[in-house]
Design an enzyme around this catalytic site. Structure first.
Site, mmCIF file in Angstrom:
data_model
loop_
_atom_site.group_PDB
_atom_site.id
_atom_site.type_symbol
_atom_site.label_atom_id
_atom_site.label_comp_id
_atom_site.label_asym_id
_atom_site.label_seq_id
_atom_site.Cartn_x
_atom_site.Cartn_y
_atom_site.Cartn_z
ATOM 1 N N HIS A 75 36.120 32.049 46.503
ATOM 2 C CA HIS A 75 36.721 33.054 45.625
ATOM 3 C C HIS A 75 35.796 34.252 45.614
ATOM 4 O O HIS A 75 34.625 34.124 45.235
ATOM 5 C CB HIS A 75 36.813 32.419 44.227
ATOM 6 N N ASP B 234 40.114 33.464 48.632
ATOM 7 C CA ASP B 234 40.897 33.947 47.498
ATOM 8 C C ASP B 234 40.218 35.210 46.993
ATOM 9 O O ASP B 234 39.128 35.134 46.414
ATOM 10 C CB ASP B 234 40.886 32.907 46.354
ATOM 11 N N SER C 19 44.782 38.232 44.458
ATOM 12 C CA SER C 19 45.139 38.040 43.056
ATOM 13 C C SER C 19 44.768 39.263 42.233
ATOM 14 O O SER C 19 43.802 39.972 42.539
ATOM 15 C CB SER C 19 44.391 36.804 42.545
ATOM 16 N N THR D 170 43.905 36.036 32.688
ATOM 17 C CA THR D 170 42.447 35.994 32.591
ATOM 18 C C THR D 170 41.940 35.767 31.173
ATOM 19 O O THR D 170 40.911 35.143 30.963
ATOM 20 C CB THR D 170 41.890 37.326 33.144
ATOM 21 N N HIS E 32 55.835 1.729 15.427
ATOM 22 C CA HIS E 32 55.535 2.048 16.827
ATOM 23 C C HIS E 32 55.131 0.787 17.579
ATOM 24 O O HIS E 32 55.612 0.518 18.680
ATOM 25 C CB HIS E 32 54.388 3.060 16.906
#
Ligand code: HCA
Ligand code: CU
Length: 393
Positions: free
Chosen positions: A84, A104, A146, A178, A302
């Site tokens: 990246h 990337d 990106s 982000t 349950h």
């Protein structure tokens, strides 16, 4: 009429790939420091699980990062190894020397990032992409472009950029939430708009600041995203991104058989625990699949139903993840069916009337003090006349 969320979906689902970023985004977690040996352990286990990609920190981050990237790219794993980097010729040139399967690249597109980070206009960003992306394509490896902070960028800017880089011939465009500000509806709409604009694949990377990371990743996939970024336990910058186990749980609920075939699910437990230990945290109690109570049942109603058929209160089958369910009976919400089941596990047999009486005693005791399964077992043995001593008063 079909239920809204069928327990066993029948329609085939669109494929997806996981870009596992524990060794990139996860390294940005405040506690993370991975040695080379630890990175190899993480990469090997994630590869054994079957994730399609591993994303590693940029080689320009530090000399050790570069050397670790080369080491992991040289392991011969089935997963593709990505790194990246900034959308910058220098970064890309360094990455391409190290044997990666793809790069990337990312560049900020929100007004905040354009103003306070790199200071570039949208036209300049497209110009940089035209310079940098062909370098990666010519090297014959995958290229992803990106836009950082996509959610706070102008839609028209994003679509213009994505259209341009699609024209250059990227494998994928990336959408990044982000700051974790997006909600599933916004992500669905954004990815749908990008889907209508580009021919290439679409990756989604979502932070969890407002608790939507997994739902957003899922909404992105529903709208046409093909690649989803995750990290183990969701570790990353601030409180991190969509967690690997959580996203897998979500996809399993959509297509259990497909997900079981695609990934070696029993490895998730080891992966979550290994990474937790390496970054000095506990696996959260409420973690998807591997949290200690993910398959614990408590209330009497349950427990009774689960003993008859676990799917009544389970969306995920623990056995598909190599795990077992636990029925907690030592408390005041307990019910006699669960107590009877426990007695049978201990090889003790009682009439229903006896079990109901014992259950009444458990409830009375549990109103006074916290109880453990040992207490209950001793009580059962005592009533059955097999206990040597009576500890529960
Ligand atoms: C960051 C970068 C990033 C990049 C995501 C991507 C983000 O801010 O550290 O490349 O798609 O969240 O925007 O992780
Ligand atoms: Cu991120």
């Amino acid at each position: 009429m079909a239920p809204i969320a069928p327990s066993t979906p029948t329609s085939p689902v669109r494929p997806f790939a996981i870009i596992e970023s524990t060794l990139r985004e996860g390294e940005q977690f405040v506690n993370a420091f991975f040695t080379t040996a630890q990175k190899i352990r993480i990469a090997t286990l994630l590869d054994a699980l079957g994730v399609e990609y591993l994303e590693l920190t940029s080689p320009l981050a530090s000399p050790q990062s570069a050397s670790d990237l080369e080491t992991i790219a040289g392991l011969g794993l089935k997963a593709k190894i990505l790194t990246h980097t900034r959308c910058h010729p220098e970064d890309v040139a360094a990455a391409l020397k190290l044997g990666v399967d793809g790069v990337d690249v990312v560049i900020g597109t929100s007004s905040q990032l354009r103003k306070f980070s790199h200071g570039k206009s949208i036209d300049e960003i497209i110009g940089i992409a035209r310079d940098v992306l062909p370098m990666i394509k010519e090297a014959g490896v995958e290229v992803r472009f990106s836009t950082e902070d996509s959610l706070r960028s102008e839609l028209s800017d994003l679509l213009r950029i994505y259209e341009a880089v699609d024209g250059i011939g990227v494998n994928r465009v990336g959408i990044a939430d982000t700051v974790g500000i997006g909600n599933p509806r916004q992500i669905y709409e954004l990815v749908s708009a990008v889907r209508r604009t580009v021919k290439c694949d679409i990756e989604f990377h979502g932070h969890n600041d407002t608790g939507c990371a997994i739902a957003n990743a899922f909404a992105a996939w529903e709208a046409g995203a093909t690649h989803i970024d995750t990290s183990v336990l969701g570790i990353g910058e601030r409180n991190g991104i969509a967690s690997l186990g959580g996203f897998i749980a979500r996809m399993y609920a959509t297509d259990p058989e497909g997900v079981k075939k695609k990934y070696k699910l029993p490895l998730l437990h080891d992966i979550d625990h290994m990474v937790a230990e390496l970054v000095d945290i506990d696996v959260p109690f409420n973690n998807y699949i591997t949290g200690f109570c993910a398959f614990s049942h408590k209330a009497g109603i349950h427990a009774k139903a689960v003993l008859n058929d676990p799917s009544t209160y389970e969306a995920l089958r623990p056995e598909d993840f190599g795990l077992t369910r636990y029925i907690h009976i030592a408390h005041r919400l307990t019910g006699w069916n669960a107590v009877k089941h426990r007695a049978e596990q201990l090889g003790l047999s009682f009439s229903d009337v006896q079990v109901k009486t014992i259950t009444g005693r458990i409830k009375a005791l549990a109103d006074q003090q916290a109880m453990t399964l040992d207490h209950v077992d001793q009580l059962l043995r005592e009533v059955a006349g097999t206990a040597e001593t009576v500890v529960v008063a």
